[in-house]
Design a protein around this motif. Structure first.
Motif: not given
Ligand code: FES
Length: 148
Positions: A25-27, A92-96, A124-132
């Motif tokens: 899962e990813y949430a 690096v950025c799982a969201c995108f 990259a980095g524009t959703n949850c921000g955890s990859c910033l």
């Molecule tokens: S992992 Fe990059 S914005 Fe969520």
């Protein structure tokens, strides 16, 4: 804008609906995103993607994942990121689904030299921000002359 619903009800539903399958899962509750893949052994049996408009599943990635006899770690990450694993490289950025090679290339070619510019260029980095923090570290590394 309507408030986003937390993903918890979907996770509970998936756990019941997909029976004996193992769930990956990813949430992201802040963004209202829940993604789940149900695996029997290493084979994909079902997927559930829930999110706001614009949070899209890559259908070609889903088709390829269902066709595969086994999903390795990279294929599982790519599927949950909504992208195909094509192009390779560490995610690096799982969201995108933005990979390390894509970020390095953007920095090295001068197309993006800040996290904000990477966001504008690659999302990259524009959703949850955890990859910033990783984006900042990669930019600093790539801009150090001795790193090439
Ligand atoms: S992992 Fe990059 S914005 Fe969520």
């Amino acid at each position: 804008m309507r408030p986003l619903r937390p993903p918890a009800p979907f996770a509970a539903w998936a756990a019941g609906a997909f029976g004996e399958a193992a769930l990956i899962e990813y949430a992201n509750a802040t963004a209202g995103i829940y993604r789940c893949a149900a695996l029997v052994g290493d084979r994909l049996e079902a997927i559930l993607f829930v999110g706001p408009a614009g949070d899209r599943l890559c259908w070609s990635a889903a088709r390829a994942a269902f066709a595969a006899t086994a999903l390795d770690r990279d294929a599982r990450i790519a599927l949950l990121s909504g992208r195909t694993p094509e192009g390779g490289g560490a995610l690096v950025c799982a969201c995108f689904g933005v990979t390390l090679p894509a970020i390095r290339d953007a920095v090295r070619t001068g197309r993006a030299e800040t996290p904000e510019a990477l966001g504008a260029l690659l999302r990259a980095g524009t959703n949850c921000g955890s990859c910033l923090p990783d984006l900042k570290r990669i930019i600093a590394h790539e801009r150090t002359p001795a790193s090439h």
